[in-house]
Structures are given as C-alpha cells and as structure tokens.
Scaffold this active site. Structure first.
Site, PDB file in Angstrom:
ATOM      1  N   SER B 323       0.833  -1.211   0.000  1.00 38.89           N
ATOM      2  CA  SER B 323       0.000   0.000   0.000  1.00 38.89           C
ATOM      3  C   SER B 323       0.859   1.250   0.000  1.00 38.89           C
ATOM      4  O   SER B 323       2.053   1.216   0.271  1.00 38.89           O
ATOM      5  CB  SER B 323      -0.930   0.008   1.215  1.00 38.89           C
ATOM      6  OG  SER B 323      -0.192   0.328   2.375  1.00 38.89           O
ATOM      7  N   CYS B 324       0.182   2.374  -0.273  1.00 42.17           N
ATOM      8  CA  CYS B 324       0.844   3.679  -0.253  1.00 42.17           C
ATOM      9  C   CYS B 324       0.943   4.242   1.154  1.00 42.17           C
ATOM     10  O   CYS B 324       1.114   5.442   1.319  1.00 42.17           O
ATOM     11  CB  CYS B 324       0.062   4.664  -1.124  1.00 42.17           C
ATOM     12  SG  CYS B 324       0.424   4.487  -2.868  1.00 42.17           S
ATOM     13  N   ASP B 325       0.796   3.420   2.160  1.00 44.33           N
ATOM     14  CA  ASP B 325       0.896   3.913   3.528  1.00 44.33           C
ATOM     15  C   ASP B 325       2.275   3.595   4.079  1.00 44.33           C
ATOM     16  O   ASP B 325       2.724   2.457   4.039  1.00 44.33           O
ATOM     17  CB  ASP B 325      -0.182   3.278   4.404  1.00 44.33           C
ATOM     18  CG  ASP B 325      -0.390   4.099   5.667  1.00 44.33           C
ATOM     19  OD1 ASP B 325       0.584   4.285   6.411  1.00 44.33           O
ATOM     20  OD2 ASP B 325      -1.505   4.582   5.879  1.00 44.33           O
ATOM     21  N   ASN B 366      -6.564   1.498   0.093  1.00 41.41           N
ATOM     22  CA  ASN B 366      -5.776   1.717  -1.134  1.00 41.41           C
ATOM     23  C   ASN B 366      -6.356   0.964  -2.321  1.00 41.41           C
ATOM     24  O   ASN B 366      -5.679   0.782  -3.337  1.00 41.41           O
ATOM     25  CB  ASN B 366      -4.321   1.267  -0.957  1.00 41.41           C
ATOM     26  CG  ASN B 366      -3.432   2.331  -0.346  1.00 41.41           C
ATOM     27  OD1 ASN B 366      -2.299   2.487  -0.746  1.00 41.41           O
ATOM     28  ND2 ASN B 366      -3.935   3.061   0.613  1.00 41.41           N
TER      29      ASN B 366
END
Lengths: 376, 376
Positions: B323-325, B366
């Site tokens: 994910s973009c986290d 996401n």
C-alpha cells in the site's frame, strides 16, 4: 461540525458507529487549494476517502486523481475523470497492474528504482514517469518511513534509465509527511529537487514536472496554518530554487481535502475503573482501531471528541475500542479528558474523521461490521 | 506446510495473496488440547478465524465457543453449536447486544466491573457471569494491555454485586497474554484466583468455574513447548492452589487452535535499494499490514517465510506491504533474512497465518481487496 451534518444525525438516528461527510466542506477545501496554489494542479489522493460521491464532486470541479491501485483508477474513471487526469502514484506495482492501467489509458506513473522503471517500460511503453525521492518527514504527525522514494543521488540515474528505455522522464516527487504542520518543510525538498533538475539537464534530459506530494494538514486538536500559508511558503521556495523557470507543479492532498469534512458518531459502551483506587476511568466506545480509527496507532492522530456534556468538569480517561483485542486502545499514554458526567449509552462525535477511516476498517474483526459511511 | 496445502496451491494457481487453512491440522490441534487438559472444556476463540468450515468442524468435535459479538454468536450457532456451548466473552457489550444474545439462548457472560454486571442483570436475568481479573502478561509475544479485567481485590465485589442482582456468580477468568511462551505463567494467576474463591466462599458465594483463557502459542520462528507441557504445568498449579477441590475449568484457544493450520501465499512485487550504497534490500510483497498481516504491528509477530530458493545465500531485507501507507512496513527494526537470489514475481509462503489474518484485513484500503481465504 456543520449544520448539515447536525441535521442529518438528528433526522436519521441509528445504532452503531457511522461517518457522515459533508460535500460542501470538500468543495470549499478544493477551492482553497486551487486558490492557494493557482498554478498547481490538484491530484486528490483517492486512498484518503474513495467514496464515489466525493470523487464525482471533485471530478466535476476539475480535480485530477492520485491513485494507489487499479481499483482506485477504476473508481476515478467511473467518477468522470478522463485517464489523462489520473496518476498511478504507487511506487510498488505489479507489472500486470501497470498493464491494466495502461489499457485504461493512464500515462503517468510513479517510480523509485530501476526495477520499477523496467516494469513500466515493458507494460506502459512511452508513458511519463516521475521519480520519488526520500525526504525527511520532520514536523509531520504521521511521519513517513523510508518505504517510498530513493536517495536524491540515485534519482537522476533512475530517470536516465527511464529515458533510455523510451519512457518520458517527466519529473520528481517527494512527500514531506502526512499532517505536516510546518509549511517551511517544502523548502529543503525543493532545493534538493532543483539540483536533480540541473543534474539531468546536464545529461540532456529536461524534467517538466514537480509533484509536491500531500501532507497538508487538517484541523484536529492543534491549530494548523491555513492552506494559503502553505501556498505562499511553497511558492517562495519554488521561486528561490527554480528562479523564473518554475516547472509544472502538482499536489496530492488527501487528508487536507476530506479530513475536516467528516464526523463519526459513536456510542459509549462502558465506563469502568480497574480498581477502587484508580482515578482514571476507562471509556469504551463502539468504534476502535479495527473499525475506523486505525490512525490512533501509536496515538499518532488525536481526534477532537465532543459530547453533550462538554461544559461539565473534565476527568482523565483511557479511551478504548469495543473489540476483544488488547491493542484496541486509542489513547492511554496520554489520557484523554472527558466530562465526569459522561454516561454509558451517550453518543459522542469524533471530529476530523473524513480521511483514512472507512477503508481502514476491517472486514469484520471480532464480528464487528465495517464503519458505515454517509456522504451528504 | 502440509501436503494438502501444497497440493491445493499447485492445483489452483491464482493471483493475489491468499490464505489456505488445512482442517486436518485444526482437528489435530483440537485433540491435542482435549488430551492435554482432559477435564477442561475447550471454548474456541472465534475471533482468531471465524471461517464457517472451521466452526462446523469444531462444533462436530464437541468444542464450545468463546465469542466477542452477536455476529460471532450467530456464526457459532449456525455451525451447529447449541447456545449452552457459547460464552459471550467480551467484557464490553452494548446492553441491547446482551439482550440479543440472551434471546438466542446464551447464558454465560464475561464481566469486569459493576456497570457491566448491571447491564447483564437487566438484559440477561439469571445468567451466569464470570469476572475477568487483570493479569500481568510477561512472557507473551502479544502482551495484553490493562484493557480487560479488574484488579483482583475488586473481583469479589463485582461478583457479589452479580449475586445480589440475581445472576449466578459463576467464576473467574484471566488471560496470560497471547502467544505466551512460558507455561508457568498460569501459576501466579491461579494462586490469585484461589484467593478470590476463598474470599467469596466466606461471603457465602461458591464459585464453580475457572476460565484459564487463551494464550497457547503457535509455532512461528521460535520453538514453543507442546500443549502437553502447558497442560501438565496448569494441572500442577491447579492442584497446588485448589487442592482436591479443583473447579470446573475452561480454556479459550484461538491462535493455538488455528495458527499453524494456515499458510498465506504471497508474491514479491518489488525488490529495490534506497541508494547505491545500501546493503539492505527492500522487499515489497502483495500483502501487508492492511490486507492480512496486521499482527506485524510493532513487529510483534514474526512469521516464518519460505521461498523457492531457501538453500541460497541469505541477505538482510526490510519487508513491506503493497500500500501507499508508510506504516505498512512489516519488519524493519530487525531486518529479515531472505535469499539474495529472490526475484520480483516470485511466490513466497508465510507460515503460521491461520489466526488473526482474514478478519483483520481492511475492507479495501488503497483499493486492495481483503485477504482471500480457502479452507480445505
């Protein structure tokens, strides 16, 4: 709390935690970004809240979209965005997902290493890529790890490789950390970026775009500067480091676009003490880390909580969620002050919860349903 | 890794991370618990993995069920358990959920304070309650906070209150911490419990039941003692503190029942370095904290990971999700050793993932789908 949300909650009583998002606030936030950075294109970070109503509103206002996955690309397109307004902003992509994005018309991809460049060159030939650089997240309440981006001295090589493989070496991106409370944090990243622009120009590659990332804060308990202040600070830094050759710029607000547009209504399930001598109460809500408030992880995001008895005397509380998991405690290291007259069954309002709540919710941990969401 | 799982993965190739659970292992684990503690009833902790096939198997084997919510109660009943084999083990319950459980026939409830006793007395009159006491979780890999349970010197008052309100003051419960690697940790809790039994006997209330909780470990990277060792240690401690008046006992294994029955197949999405000088590789999988591996939080649970090239030389990796986290990093403080020949696109097997994976998965953070699960 907006009048529209207040009215909605009063008109539609129901059990269970629920989020209500006011589209008027999202519209105002979009316009504030557009006004504060008039020469910058806004790419809304879909991951913050992918509710179709929000995406449709933003698409209609002219927003572009920063996406993390093919599913998010499809949501943005379904909301009315043309593919040239979509960026596949995740630096970690399966090659077949790049191919699907390419088939959907997306031509802008994030990369941060040679291997990802090679995937994009194979699956999305001729597309534009921007390279993300590492940036120290000091000053952010949700600081970024080193997960995304490469060292600045590697970025030119990554983009040169893209150019050699027939891609358009389009630009750079960085991220100063989510909920960044210091508008001056963009300055250092812009200085480094300008150096990479020069380095590549000497290699015969002209970069065209600077992605200034997200990080724009929303109002939780601490006061934050208005977006205009951020815009002015960023523009001064651009002028300082790029002179009169400022490249095309884009921003990727997520939290700053929708955070303050949402309010969660929750219920007090239990108030207790662990022993007769304790002066701290434990207050258990019907929402916790696993059904909406994941960002309380390590007590990073501290949401404002309103009750019907806020005028009463306050006392310290440990705040916890409803699940049988012991890590489902929201605030303990720094106890939360709540009215001493708060009672079991009372409703509370958790403000600033429009971002990073619905999709962070688990599918059904402990049998609890995912967070319900209403967009009005 | 069992032959059946190996065969299933070979016969059913597909994209995306997926969990496969082998019911034969669950059956063996149930029998090990039943053999190790022959006088103790097993209440499977449904939250560990509520897959209907697992619940049906266990119901057929005679297991009882520890539940955290009305939804979990309904799952247990649907799997064939009669309501007298169901415990509503969450100390934090809405009164209307207690009423629904009571209507479904459930007559056993956990409490840890006076306010919860009052709710049960109103919504489930005449039911049995057990009071959870606080217990120091030393030795556990997933140590418990102070979220559940009251100080031992408060428990007698809580149960006396239950008795006064017409409930059956049935017993005590405690939990020594999940993935508890020291079998002797039960001794101290049993000593404290025996004191509360005596205290209440002096007040004219005879407790009948001791809930020994869960905490039984599954095998991750470190060796754990077999369940027989736990059984012997617990039985000796019961004898020591209760003499020849050992009460009815129950256990609530979750992780110990299903943890080693499941394997997740995942894919390497990207391998990169952050700078040319780095000696640590970043390995990004298509599974992370938000789609199945939430228990890597704070690097608490360290799963064994198998690859097709485990015989090759190993090198240090930071392991991260897709994910973009930025918090979606699995192991960084203590880098993970993986083969230097590991390649993008390779499949990896994450062992010991039968518990606390599927339902911890987010609904779609996401845009990534929840973890797929197959029970064979």
């Amino acid at each position: 709390m907006t009048d529209r949300i207040k009215q909605f909650l009063a008109d539609n009583r129901e059990d269970g935690p629920r989020l209500v998002v006011d589209l008027d606030v999202v519209r105002d936030n979009y316009r504030s970004f557009a006004d504060a950075l008039p020469d910058t294109r806004v790419f809304y970070a879909v991951k913050a809240n992918p509710a179709p109503e929000i995406l449709s509103l933003l698409a209609g206002l002219g927003s572009c979209f920063d996406t993390a996955s093919v599913a998010e690309i499809e949501l943005a397109l379904a909301a009315g965005a043309s593919p040239d307004r979509v960026s596949f902003g995740n630096t970690i992509k399966k090659e077949k997902d790049i191919a699907r994005a390419f088939a959907l018309g997306v031509r802008l991809y994030a990369v941060d290493c040679g291997a990802e460049v090679e995937k994009v060159a194979r699956a999305a030939p001729g597309s534009k890529v921007f390279c993300r650089i590492l940036c120290d997240g000091a000053g952010a309440e949700w600081p970024l790890s080193r997960k995304f981006g490469c060292a600045p001295d590697m970025a030119a090589d990554v983009l040169e490789r893209a150019h050699a493989l027939g891609l358009v070496a389009h630009g750079l991106s960085f991220h100063v950390g989510s909920q960044q409370r210091n508008p001056r944090m963009w300055n250092r990243a812009l200085q480094v970026s300008a150096g990479i622009f020069r380095d590549l120009a000497e290699r015969g590659i002209q970069l065209a775009m600077l992605n200034l990332g997200g990080g724009f804060p929303t109002r939780y308990l601490k006061r934050v500067a208005p977006v205009q202040t951020y815009g002015q600070s960023i523009f001064r830094a651009l002028r300082r480091h790029f002179g009169n050759r400022i490249p095309e710029t884009i921003i990727e607000p997520g939290r700053g676009m929708v955070g303050d547009a949402g309010i969660i209504e929750a219920e007090v399930v239990l108030i207790s003490k662990k022993s007769q001598q304790d002066h701290v109460r434990w207050v258990y809500l019907d929402i916790g880390k696993f059904n909406g408030l994941a960002e309380t992880m390590d007590e990073m995001i501290r949401y404002p909580i309103r009750t019907d008895c806020d005028a009463e005397a306050l006392g310290p509380c440990v705040l916890a969620g409803p699940s049988c998991d012991s890590v489902d405690v929201l605030y303990e290291k720094d106890p939360y002050l709540l009215p001493v007259t708060l009672e079991i069954g009372a409703k509370v309002l958790i403000e600033g919860t429009g971002a990073y709540t619905t999709t962070y919710s688990t599918v059904g941990f402990n049998g609890f349903a995912p967070l319900k969401s209403y967009v009005i």
